[in-house]
Design a protein around this motif. Structure first.
Motif, PDB file in Angstrom:
ATOM      1  N   TYR A  39       0.825  -1.134  -0.158  1.00 17.26           N
ATOM      2  CA  TYR A  39       0.023  -0.073  -0.046  1.00 17.26           C
ATOM      3  C   TYR A  39       0.925   1.228   0.065  1.00 17.26           C
ATOM      4  O   TYR A  39       1.857   1.456   0.897  1.00 17.26           O
ATOM      5  CB  TYR A  39      -0.873  -0.310   1.108  1.00 17.26           C
ATOM      6  N   TYR A  40       0.392   2.276  -0.938  1.00 22.61           N
ATOM      7  CA  TYR A  40       1.345   3.666  -1.039  1.00 22.61           C
ATOM      8  C   TYR A  40       0.253   4.494  -0.591  1.00 22.61           C
ATOM      9  O   TYR A  40      -0.649   4.818  -1.320  1.00 22.61           O
ATOM     10  CB  TYR A  40       1.569   3.750  -2.383  1.00 22.61           C
ATOM     11  N   GLN A  42       0.743   7.753   0.302  1.00 25.73           N
ATOM     12  CA  GLN A  42       1.347   8.632  -0.409  1.00 25.73           C
ATOM     13  C   GLN A  42       2.489   8.221  -1.340  1.00 25.73           C
ATOM     14  O   GLN A  42       3.205   7.104  -1.074  1.00 25.73           O
ATOM     15  CB  GLN A  42       1.798   9.589   0.383  1.00 25.73           C
ATOM     16  N   SER A  44       5.562   8.551  -1.856  1.00 21.65           N
ATOM     17  CA  SER A  44       7.019   8.007  -1.150  1.00 21.65           C
ATOM     18  C   SER A  44       6.860   7.156   0.186  1.00 21.65           C
ATOM     19  O   SER A  44       7.769   6.841   0.721  1.00 21.65           O
ATOM     20  CB  SER A  44       7.729   9.368  -0.622  1.00 21.65           C
ATOM     21  N   THR A  45       5.345   6.857   0.526  1.00 22.05           N
ATOM     22  CA  THR A  45       5.475   5.965   1.430  1.00 22.05           C
ATOM     23  C   THR A  45       4.955   4.740   1.061  1.00 22.05           C
ATOM     24  O   THR A  45       3.847   4.591   0.607  1.00 22.05           O
ATOM     25  CB  THR A  45       4.211   6.400   2.546  1.00 22.05           C
ATOM     26  N   ARG A  46       5.570   3.522   1.586  1.00 23.96           N
ATOM     27  CA  ARG A  46       5.454   2.021   1.081  1.00 23.96           C
ATOM     28  C   ARG A  46       5.221   1.389   2.395  1.00 23.96           C
ATOM     29  O   ARG A  46       5.906   1.176   3.285  1.00 23.96           O
ATOM     30  CB  ARG A  46       6.461   1.476   0.402  1.00 23.96           C
ATOM     31  N   LEU A  47       4.013   0.773   2.460  1.00 26.25           N
ATOM     32  CA  LEU A  47       3.592  -0.163   3.441  1.00 26.25           C
ATOM     33  C   LEU A  47       3.606  -1.603   3.033  1.00 26.25           C
ATOM     34  O   LEU A  47       2.420  -1.833   2.348  1.00 26.25           O
ATOM     35  CB  LEU A  47       2.267   0.309   4.399  1.00 26.25           C
ATOM     36  N   LYS A  52      -0.954  -3.944   7.702  1.00 24.82           N
ATOM     37  CA  LYS A  52      -0.534  -2.578   8.051  1.00 24.82           C
ATOM     38  C   LYS A  52      -1.469  -1.596   7.272  1.00 24.82           C
ATOM     39  O   LYS A  52      -1.942  -0.580   7.563  1.00 24.82           O
ATOM     40  CB  LYS A  52       0.910  -2.130   7.448  1.00 24.82           C
ATOM     41  N   LEU A  56      -3.926   1.139   9.150  1.00 22.91           N
ATOM     42  CA  LEU A  56      -3.845   2.467   8.695  1.00 22.91           C
ATOM     43  C   LEU A  56      -5.373   2.923   8.347  1.00 22.91           C
ATOM     44  O   LEU A  56      -5.945   3.987   8.696  1.00 22.91           O
ATOM     45  CB  LEU A  56      -3.192   2.885   7.752  1.00 22.91           C
ATOM     46  N   ARG A 125      -2.656   2.268  -4.562  1.00 28.73           N
ATOM     47  CA  ARG A 125      -2.113   3.557  -4.388  1.00 28.73           C
ATOM     48  C   ARG A 125      -3.239   4.537  -4.201  1.00 28.73           C
ATOM     49  O   ARG A 125      -4.075   4.534  -4.797  1.00 28.73           O
ATOM     50  CB  ARG A 125      -1.151   4.003  -5.592  1.00 28.73           C
ATOM     51  N   ARG A 130      -4.446  16.139   1.541  1.00 29.02           N
ATOM     52  CA  ARG A 130      -4.078  15.909   2.921  1.00 29.02           C
ATOM     53  C   ARG A 130      -4.298  17.442   3.489  1.00 29.02           C
ATOM     54  O   ARG A 130      -4.962  17.493   4.612  1.00 29.02           O
ATOM     55  CB  ARG A 130      -2.693  15.536   3.186  1.00 29.02           C
TER      56      ARG A 130
END
Length: 146
Positions: A39-40, A42, A44-47, A52, A56, A125, A130
């Protein structure tokens, strides 16, 4: 390249995925994802891992109580499915993600891109504003650094 029948099946899985999330049936939604789900939230954020993602997702949505989430449209091509949704609810409690909310009403629209493999969601994605959310919550100091 996958065939049109698989593309349409993926589209229906995407629809079901968001119906389950809207119903707060996160465990059932997780079953539609592969073991190597990523899961992204954002760019630049990779889970890594569906657990996870579910953690979230529930932390973001559950504070809105009886929220309403509506799928506006779904577009599918090959192994990708784009979904445009709206989310609306009243945040319960005094704080959400570190912001003082005092039971504020929020309305969010967002896009997601899901990638499928073998009938399972392997990647999600998300794109949303925000700063619009923070503005709705009355946050004035975003403490931005460039």
């Amino acid at each position: 390249m996958i065939n049109e029948a698989e593309t349409m099946k993926n589209k229906e899985i995407a629809r079901k995925f968001y119906e389950l999330i809207a119903a707060k049936k996160y465990d059932e939604a997780a079953k539609l994802c592969s073991d190597d789900f990523v899961y992204y939230p954002q760019v630049s954020t990779r889970l890594e891992g569906v657990d996870k993602f579910i953690k979230l997702e529930s932390e973001n949505m559950d504070p809105a109580g009886d929220f309403k989430m509506e799928t506006k449209f779904i577009i599918a091509e090959n192994d990708r499915v784009a979904v445009y949704l709206t989310f609306e609810g009243d945040l319960i409690g005094d704080e959400w993600r570190g912001a003082k909310v005092n039971n504020k009403h929020i309305y969010i629209d967002f896009m997601t891109m899901l990638r499928f493999k073998d009938g399972k969601i392997v990647e999600k994605r998300a794109k949303y504003d925000r700063f619009d959310i923070l503005k709705q919550l009355g946050v004035k100091d975003f403490n931005l650094k460039y």
